[in-house]
Design an enzyme around this catalytic site. Structure first.
Site, short mmCIF file in Angstrom:
data_model
loop_
_atom_site.label_atom_id
_atom_site.label_comp_id
_atom_site.label_asym_id
_atom_site.label_seq_id
_atom_site.Cartn_x
_atom_site.Cartn_y
_atom_site.Cartn_z
N GLY A 1 0.83 -1.19 0.00
CA GLY A 1 0.00 0.00 0.00
C GLY A 1 0.87 1.25 0.00
O GLY A 1 2.04 1.21 0.40
N CYS A 2 0.29 2.36 -0.42
CA CYS A 2 1.10 3.59 -0.54
C CYS A 2 1.52 4.10 0.83
O CYS A 2 2.68 4.45 1.04
CB CYS A 2 0.33 4.66 -1.32
SG CYS A 2 -1.35 4.95 -0.76
N TYR A 3 0.59 4.14 1.79
CA TYR A 3 0.97 4.59 3.13
C TYR A 3 1.99 3.64 3.77
O TYR A 3 2.99 4.11 4.34
CB TYR A 3 -0.26 4.69 4.04
CG TYR A 3 -1.16 5.88 3.80
CD1 TYR A 3 -0.69 7.19 3.93
CD2 TYR A 3 -2.50 5.70 3.49
CE1 TYR A 3 -1.54 8.27 3.74
CE2 TYR A 3 -3.35 6.79 3.30
CZ TYR A 3 -2.87 8.07 3.44
OH TYR A 3 -3.71 9.14 3.26
N ALA B 1 5.48 4.48 2.51
CA ALA B 1 6.07 5.69 3.07
C ALA B 1 6.45 5.49 4.54
O ALA B 1 7.53 5.89 4.98
CB ALA B 1 5.10 6.86 2.93
#
EC number: 1.2.1.38
Lengths: 342, 342, 342, 342
Positions: free
Chosen positions: A145-147, A150
């Site tokens: 996932g993108c979160y 990061a």
């Protein structure tokens, strides 16, 4: 000989981004493009920025359309990838940009998604310890996932070096493309421009167990995560502000040394010079991750901040990077660390 | 063997963009980077999106620093390019991204810039009739202004085909990077976000004589231009809305045919399918130009609209495209027609 | 004694804005609020900025719900206002913020809307010659479109003083709230931020005949209008850039004198000092109109530019201003010329 | 009889906002407006949104210019307010929108500002326990910082009710107007649009000791604060995401009860219904504060989030609210809880 790649779900933001990257990839030839509600339409009407593909027409997402490719990227709503992958067979590299195969614990999946767990695939965040080896030669990849991308890259060096207590507090701001292309009132330009707002507060966001899984994996103990996502008035980008209490004896130098070590040889992660902080504009359209870390002695906390492009390193760039590893190509092929700024 | 390129004025937006493009150019090796007020600083502090060059340090803009390169890009305030070019000598390809050598008529220059005219160099808008031939083998190139690029490509096919009367009305919206990086109160984010405003109204903008020169050149008669630029709340992009009265006998079909013919073989200009209109986001970061044209029979006007990225096709991309032609490389080398969207 | 006002269509942008203004109006008491798909919901969930009304619940838009008010504001899709007005009876002041009763010529209506013409009501743009008198005591008001408001106020003084030839060229940029709150893909924040794009090019926009009607009315001859609307990356605001060829003998002074005269006593229109140009941020949330005009002698054109807030002066503010006149209140009651900036 | 008010520093964002609010205040008459570098200029050129004051000219900030007013608002760089206040004398209500008189502990001041402490004035955050009483009749008011306003109102009910452990983790996003109107490269529209970035990370932001002071005051023990501010691509607004470990025995219900009790009678603070989260656009231009709170049982943390307009409630609105109390007016006079949205 070129790698032939298909994209299922080519009309959305993740699908568009993977096409943007594949068009620049010297080893890939773009094959079938499929959609569902948009099947039959020209890609030029759906993704007007992809001029070289403007006259391509979307097919229906069927086994026939996706057959005959070396790699198939799936940008589908969750719950659909397992069936498609099974139809494609074990010899095709299937890269799922959705959530279905990210979580190891079926109970986590069922709690957050409310459906039976489909399984777990090698995890496409090569920078995590052990991840590259699992990706090499693999025919199945679960793109993070993108979160979690990061957050994991901001915090894992602190946990790998056992510098932080097992509770992380994370507040992340995301551009609106992270919410997808399906039109909803709260995602209208009129609503988001000029506004910051949180959502999924209090532990409910589906990316939370994935962060816990990643950080716990490197820490060797369970890391609790308080995660608050916010929607920012920009199309792309995630800024993740993460912190955790330092364990006894930690200093600014020991923190920096841990991050220096973790990222010294990573082609896409840049620990910024001291005093310079990440900005999402600097990584726009690129696969780069900008990371900075500080130790706040007044509260005894490590603060680690990362900036990524949610669609590139956070989704499609991570997918292509993982594909490169799986296929034995140079990991950086077709990917850039240069942002489009200002 | 690589082409060795220097950039004078590497800390500004034009300089940063040309470096972004040169980093992706397979035939170019980046040499000296110079600045004036920023000499001695790391590029990473000034252009944090150009990670591969982060540790390069800016030199002073001197003949010594710029010596020994095959190509020198000048991103300097106007009035400075002539002296630098002379020092570099006739054998070096000098590409001026400023205004000094764009205008042919010294009187135009003096009226709009208030200083003596430095001369005229081959004009770096290859899509204009005759422009490519003048660029081939040239050692001096004047890169067009961003507005003249957008406006000329929107309107020239109508004038080349003698479809329009000799008065064009143009309203263009530009992203703020067109105004440069020098901090001024009206360019603060607080001022520009949420706001549209005009400037240079009534014929005063310095790009006006350049538009007249380009359109008059293809029309074979003087074209009057009413030009109103506006500042839009976005970092990049120009949308140029241009119109002119059609001459007798013009039809929607004859207009379309003229544009089809003009752009059938242009690698960077795309005449969109009927009914689809340009958007600046679709060309962000790319060298593409999106053009659409309509004939409004109720008022007898041709309306032609183009979208470009002001920093790419409008400045640094046009510069690199022209460099490719001058050096005998394929014109599209290192350049893309794929935008970074959404 | 308070004026009791109802709002039909209270969940949309026009409805929300009229409520925002009525909350600050000292003579108005807010009565029924109605919606259709949103009936039964708390206003706090739909218009979270209207805190004093957060606990009000939307009723269905029925004659019963709207009965018993002195004024009813209609923010309905076009085609529905006539039936509602008839049910309310002739004694109630009905203010239609939709298009149904703006056009005088049934043929124009049928061409642009494709349905039978409902009639014509007094036109709520008090600054136009003769408009105030028609509004005084009226029980029916057609609120102008947002673009016609901006364009008519930019250009009418030139036509009233017979300074301009009968063809106007208009390019206007609008914030996204002008497109309404119904979610559509091209209105997503991800699509509009960072992008300018035109729509309704070539004479097709439905506000075109309304502009022609207004300008022709003051000119005493038919004014042709070339109108190109563009969508700008901001929630609110219209910047209208308008020009027309000047007739013989016009000078910068005669143009300025005409505008000075037209707006000397207008409470909401401000002709800016020479050299200062309108900006939409300066009128955000206010009923003010900023106007500037120039004469470009090099092309013999008058360029007139206005900035309004499309939701305030362009819709709900114009509606309240007209209500004030119809009810015999001071025209400025409850309205402001102070923008929310930066 | 009207209260006569002067504004020192009328050309900046805080000065402009206090004028915007005072123009709508029924008891205030606006007197002298002063500036330094801008003295002699028309306000219309500096604050074009304040049309009613457009023809006022800024005076120099001198004792003579500011004499003869009942209230003087100071929007000055820090370090200048003490001298001005002394010259005005003890009978004039002086409201300092700068930092000089906020901190009680001289050591805090000296650590964060590097200059001698000027003193402490009654603190203009009326919602804090005891603050109203100190403001009543006072002739000196220190207006809180924008971040401390947002953070204190998000967290103080939890500390007042002894629900949270004494360490708060705060990540706040601010619009760019919080950084002021002095032009700096990193505040250019080109830099901030499309970008999120942190600054002052690691405990260095000057608002940190003010937050500690406020929260410690209500808690009765020292509260440690980890504060990370971020710059968001919007002109106005602060979203403060705050959390703290809950003490034993806390439940979602007990948290909600504490917030319900704290804000039941506050005119400007709205605890949103469960499930609805604050958005900065909803409070744009208003003095309202939107607050929501959740208890995340999985990590045992209370998460409290507030949204304010940094220029209104965060600066000038808080100043006017405090002025109302000091002068014995109704606290809400001239202030609104209605945001300008969308």
């Amino acid at each position: 000989m070129a790698v032939r790649a298909a994209v299922a779900g080519a009309s959305g933001y993740a699908g568009g981004e993977v096409l943007r990257l594949l068009l620049a990839h010297p080893e890939v030839e773009i094959g079938a493009l499929t959609g569902n509600s948009n099947a039959g339409q020209r890609l030029g009407a759906l993704q007007p920025h992809l001029l070289p593909l403007a006259d391509r027409v979307l097919a229906e997402t069927t086994p026939e359309a996706l057959a005959g490719h070396d790699v198939v990227f799936l940008a589908l709503p969750h719950g659909q990838s397992a069936a498609v992958a099974e139809q494609l067979g074990p010899g095709v590299l299937v890269i799922d940009m959705g959530a279905d195969f990210r979580l190891k614990d079926p109970a986590d999946w069922e709690t957050f998604y409310g459906s039976p767990h489909a399984g777990t695939w090698p995890y496409g965040l090569p920078e995590l310890p052990g991840a590259r080896a699992a990706l090499e030669g693999s025919k199945r990849i679960a793109v993070p996932g993108c979160y979690p991308t990061a957050v994991s890259l901001a915090l894992y060096p602190a946990y790998a070096a056992h510098l932080a207590e097992p509770e992380a507090v994370i507040v992340a701001a995301s551009g609106t493309s992270g919410a997808g292309k399906a039109p909803k009132p709260h995602l209208l330009g009129s609503e988001v421009m000029g506004s910051m707002s949180p959502y999924g507060v209090g532990g409910g966001h589906r990316h939370t167990p994935e962060m816990i899984q990643n950080l716990s994996g490197v820490a060797g103990e369970r890391i609790a995560v308080s995660f608050t996502p916010t929607l920012a008035p920009m199309p792309r980008g995630i800024l993740a502000t993460c912190s955790a209490k330092a364990v006894a004896g930690v200093t600014a130098d020991s923190v920096r040394a841990a991050y220096d070590k973790a990222y010294a040889d990573e082609p896409f992660v840049r620990l910024l010079p001291e005093g310079q902080w990440p900005a999402t504009a600097s990584v726009q359209g690129s696969n780069a991750v900008q990371v900075q870390v500080a130790y706040d002695g007044s509260v005894g906390r490590i603060i680690a901040i990362s900036a990524i492009d949610n669609l590139t390193k956070g989704t499609a760039g991570g997918a292509v990077q993982s594909m490169n590893i799986a296929l034995g190509l140079d990991e950086t092929t077709g990917l850039s660390t240069i942002g489009v700024a200002p």
